[in-house]
Design a protein around this motif. Structure first.
Motif, short mmCIF file in Angstrom:
data_model
loop_
_atom_site.label_atom_id
_atom_site.label_comp_id
_atom_site.label_asym_id
_atom_site.label_seq_id
_atom_site.Cartn_x
_atom_site.Cartn_y
_atom_site.Cartn_z
N UNK A 179 -8.78 -9.42 -7.04
CA UNK A 179 -9.32 -9.97 -5.79
C UNK A 179 -10.83 -10.08 -5.87
N UNK A 180 -11.34 -11.17 -5.25
CA UNK A 180 -12.80 -11.35 -5.18
C UNK A 180 -13.32 -11.07 -3.80
N UNK A 181 -12.44 -10.66 -2.89
CA UNK A 181 -12.85 -10.39 -1.51
C UNK A 181 -13.44 -8.99 -1.41
N UNK A 231 -4.85 -6.23 5.63
CA UNK A 231 -4.63 -5.20 4.60
C UNK A 231 -5.55 -4.04 4.95
N UNK A 232 -5.01 -2.86 5.13
CA UNK A 232 -5.79 -1.70 5.53
C UNK A 232 -6.00 -0.84 4.28
N UNK A 254 0.45 -4.61 -5.74
CA UNK A 254 -0.73 -4.12 -5.03
C UNK A 254 -1.87 -3.84 -6.00
N UNK A 255 -1.56 -3.24 -7.13
CA UNK A 255 -2.59 -2.94 -8.13
C UNK A 255 -3.17 -4.20 -8.73
N UNK A 288 13.37 -1.99 -0.11
CA UNK A 288 12.25 -2.61 -0.78
C UNK A 288 12.13 -2.00 -2.17
N UNK A 289 11.85 -2.84 -3.14
CA UNK A 289 11.62 -2.35 -4.49
C UNK A 289 10.18 -1.82 -4.56
N UNK A 290 10.02 -0.52 -4.45
CA UNK A 290 8.70 0.08 -4.33
C UNK A 290 7.91 -0.04 -5.62
N UNK A 291 8.60 -0.10 -6.76
CA UNK A 291 7.87 -0.18 -8.02
C UNK A 291 7.19 -1.54 -8.16
N UNK A 292 7.88 -2.61 -7.82
CA UNK A 292 7.24 -3.93 -7.92
C UNK A 292 6.15 -4.08 -6.86
N UNK A 293 6.34 -3.47 -5.67
CA UNK A 293 5.30 -3.51 -4.64
C UNK A 293 4.04 -2.79 -5.10
N UNK A 294 4.21 -1.66 -5.75
CA UNK A 294 3.06 -0.90 -6.26
C UNK A 294 2.34 -1.70 -7.33
#
Length: 173
Positions: free
Chosen positions: A158-160, A170-171, A151-152, A142-148
């Motif tokens: 997000x409006x939730x 999502x925890x 996520x940010x 997994x490309x962790x940089x794009x995942x991070x």
């Protein structure tokens, strides 16, 4: 000697000043209370003349002292460099030092000696790929940089509410 009679003395009559408001007359009262004598004016003129005459000379003196300190520092550094060069000259006058430098720098040897020069003393690995550090640790898929980054961005846009995000799988920490 003629003496004065009490009747010939001028009598002093106290005079009451008109009442003034505190806000308007206060600045004027302290200004009126300042009295200058001839000595005060003379001392003020002497101080001004002293500043006018001495200040430029004092500035030049301070600048010259700074230049002198800089020149002393330059002389000290040049003296240290001169001492280093003198030490190097004394070393190069020693035949043992010349011989050691020729061996180290130019790889010279004395007659009858054999010189061995090892160029690459590290053993070569068997294959071009490095061996894994452990059997269980491998590279990530997994490309962790794009995942991070994703996520940010998701958290920022997000409006939730946090409770809704937790129920969506999502925890949050």
């Amino acid at each position: 000697m003629r003496q004065r009679t009490p009747a010939s003395r001028p009598t002093r009559v106290p005079v009451a000043l008109p009442p003034s408001s505190a806000g308007q007359a206060a600045p004027a009262n302290w200004l009126r209370s300042i009295r200058f004598s001839g000595f005060t004016v003379l001392m003020f003129v002497v101080i001004v003349m002293f500043v006018v005459i001495v200040a430029p000379g004092l500035r030049v003196y301070i600048e010259q002292r700074q230049q002198l300190a800089q020149l002393h520092a330059a002389v000290d550094s040049q003296t240290a460099a001169n001492n280093d060069l003198t030490t190097q000259i004394a070393r190069w006058n020693d035949p043992a030092y010349i011989k050691a430098e020729a061996r180290d720098r130019l790889y010279y040897v004395m007659p009858g000696e054999t010189s061995f020069l090892i160029i690459d003393d590290v053993p070569a690995s068997d294959s071009g790929t490095p061996a894994p550090v452990s059997g269980t640790i491998t590279t990530t898929n997994v490309d962790w940089l794009s995942s991070l980054f994703a996520s940010g961005v998701t958290a920022g846009l997000s409006t939730q509410t946090p409770d809704q995000l937790q129920t969506n799988g999502v925890v949050l920490p």
